[in-house]
Design an enzyme around this catalytic site. Sequence first.
Site, PDB file in Angstrom:
ATOM      1  N   ALA A 188      -6.974  24.824  34.337  1.00 44.78           N
ATOM      2  CA  ALA A 188      -7.326  26.066  35.021  1.00 44.78           C
ATOM      3  C   ALA A 188      -6.984  25.987  36.498  1.00 44.78           C
ATOM      4  O   ALA A 188      -7.217  24.962  37.144  1.00 44.78           O
ATOM      5  CB  ALA A 188      -8.805  26.362  34.847  1.00 44.78           C
TER       6      ALA A 188
ATOM      7  N   GLN B 282     -11.291  20.292  40.670  1.00 40.76           N
ATOM      8  CA  GLN B 282     -10.374  21.159  39.943  1.00 40.76           C
ATOM      9  C   GLN B 282      -9.019  21.202  40.662  1.00 40.76           C
ATOM     10  O   GLN B 282      -7.971  21.169  40.031  1.00 40.76           O
ATOM     11  CB  GLN B 282     -10.976  22.572  39.822  1.00 40.76           C
ATOM     12  CG  GLN B 282     -10.265  23.456  38.809  1.00 40.76           C
ATOM     13  CD  GLN B 282     -10.429  22.956  37.379  1.00 40.76           C
ATOM     14  OE1 GLN B 282     -11.454  22.361  37.039  1.00 40.76           O
ATOM     15  NE2 GLN B 282      -9.418  23.157  36.562  1.00 40.76           N
TER      16      GLN B 282
ATOM     17  N   GLU C  23      -7.475  24.873  23.092  1.00 38.05           N
ATOM     18  CA  GLU C  23      -8.262  23.714  23.538  1.00 38.05           C
ATOM     19  C   GLU C  23      -9.434  23.509  22.592  1.00 38.05           C
ATOM     20  O   GLU C  23     -10.532  23.994  22.842  1.00 38.05           O
ATOM     21  CB  GLU C  23      -8.791  23.928  24.971  1.00 38.05           C
ATOM     22  CG  GLU C  23      -7.738  23.849  26.046  1.00 38.05           C
ATOM     23  CD  GLU C  23      -8.335  23.694  27.446  1.00 38.05           C
ATOM     24  OE1 GLU C  23      -9.579  23.667  27.577  1.00 38.05           O
ATOM     25  OE2 GLU C  23      -7.544  23.603  28.400  1.00 38.05           O
TER      26      GLU C  23
ATOM     27  N   ASP D 297     -16.180  19.796  27.775  1.00 39.26           N
ATOM     28  CA  ASP D 297     -15.107  19.292  26.921  1.00 39.26           C
ATOM     29  C   ASP D 297     -15.723  18.168  26.116  1.00 39.26           C
ATOM     30  O   ASP D 297     -16.384  17.282  26.667  1.00 39.26           O
ATOM     31  CB  ASP D 297     -13.957  18.748  27.769  1.00 39.26           C
ATOM     32  CG  ASP D 297     -13.240  19.855  28.532  1.00 39.26           C
ATOM     33  OD1 ASP D 297     -13.405  21.029  28.156  1.00 39.26           O
ATOM     34  OD2 ASP D 297     -12.537  19.536  29.505  1.00 39.26           O
TER      35      ASP D 297
ATOM     36  N   HIS E 283     -12.820  22.377  24.203  1.00 37.87           N
ATOM     37  CA  HIS E 283     -13.512  23.078  25.288  1.00 37.87           C
ATOM     38  C   HIS E 283     -14.461  24.135  24.730  1.00 37.87           C
ATOM     39  O   HIS E 283     -14.036  25.104  24.120  1.00 37.87           O
ATOM     40  CB  HIS E 283     -12.473  23.721  26.219  1.00 37.87           C
ATOM     41  CG  HIS E 283     -13.054  24.500  27.373  1.00 37.87           C
ATOM     42  ND1 HIS E 283     -12.933  24.097  28.685  1.00 37.87           N
ATOM     43  CD2 HIS E 283     -13.759  25.659  27.411  1.00 37.87           C
ATOM     44  CE1 HIS E 283     -13.531  24.983  29.481  1.00 37.87           C
ATOM     45  NE2 HIS E 283     -14.050  25.949  28.717  1.00 37.87           N
TER      46      HIS E 283
ATOM     47  N   SER F 269     -11.888  28.029  36.680  1.00 36.44           N
ATOM     48  CA  SER F 269     -12.362  27.153  35.610  1.00 36.44           C
ATOM     49  C   SER F 269     -13.838  27.378  35.318  1.00 36.44           C
ATOM     50  O   SER F 269     -14.662  27.449  36.230  1.00 36.44           O
ATOM     51  CB  SER F 269     -12.173  25.683  35.995  1.00 36.44           C
ATOM     52  OG  SER F 269     -12.878  24.859  35.089  1.00 36.44           O
TER      53      SER F 269
END
Length: 336
Positions: A242, A212, A304, A256, A307, A247
């Site tokens: 994020a 991340q 998104e 995703d 997601h 996240s």
Amino acid sequence: MKDKFILKMEGIAEKYKLIRKPALMAAAVYLAFYRFSSMIFENRRRIVSVVSILFPFAVVTSFAYPGSDAVSVLSGRVYMETVDGIVEIDELDDIDVEAVSATEEDIRALLDEKKDEEDIISKDPGTIEAGTRIYDEVNGYEEATFEDDWKLILINKENPVPDDYEFELGTIRGGIRSDVRVIEHVLEMIQAAKEDGVTLGICSPYRDYDRQVMLFERKVRSYIRKGKSEAEAYELASQTVAIPGTSEHQVGLAFDFISDDYKVLEAGFADHKAGKWLKANGYKYGFILRYPDDKENITGIEFEPWHYRYVGVDAATEIMTQGLCLEEYVEQIGLK
Ligand SMILES: [Zn+2]
């Protein structure tokens, strides 16, 4: 081993007609024990006492059973003593016997107690509802709250992943991993989509903190290259990636999705049949569109459509039918 034993018993039954009945009974008990052993291993129950097996049959008095536990047979039902108390392990048809190691009342009382406990403890922790009594070895019975519900953990800029957050990672395939409790649900959803002619691919499952960080820094750099100041770049990056520690991918509850003919994470996915299918059906499998386009001001994350976050079917149904985002939902149920 089982078959050998049965064959042997049948052989004996053939040879010695007189003990035919006991031999078949023994075979039945053995079968019950065999099934019970499998159950024990599957459930990993801790067995404490290995004492003796009692056969209250009219004729047979001595059969050796390897590794037999304290077992009693009561009216055709076989019970075994475990650390959890006496549990029923099997039902024997056509065998009419009396309890020998305990009175029927004793065993029934123990079984009732055991059953009450099982009803409470055996609830899948994933389906704990508020008001459910849960058993804790230290504190005894306590009311469950929504805070016990791992599915509803809120992770965003204000609520980073708790330092002590723990979960078990499971592998879906290759390097694709997630919280092990979510795997069956995501696979079920992908299968359902497939049956509707929609291919769903998991593009970004569990991500660790370092990854991340890498993704976030890459995004910041890309804004800096476009001429933004560091502060601006950080702010802009945080709207699309994020900030590390915030996240949902880090807790293995988010995925995703892409499709066979749409392999990028772009807003256009919302108009693709896979994006549409997910939005219409994801909740049936416990998944919500986590960052809807009309909630950007609440989630702090841009739309998104790819997601999806696992929250369980009940919460997902509420969230999607009421048109909420997770932040609004947890507030509505009094979690935040
Ligand atoms: Zn994502």
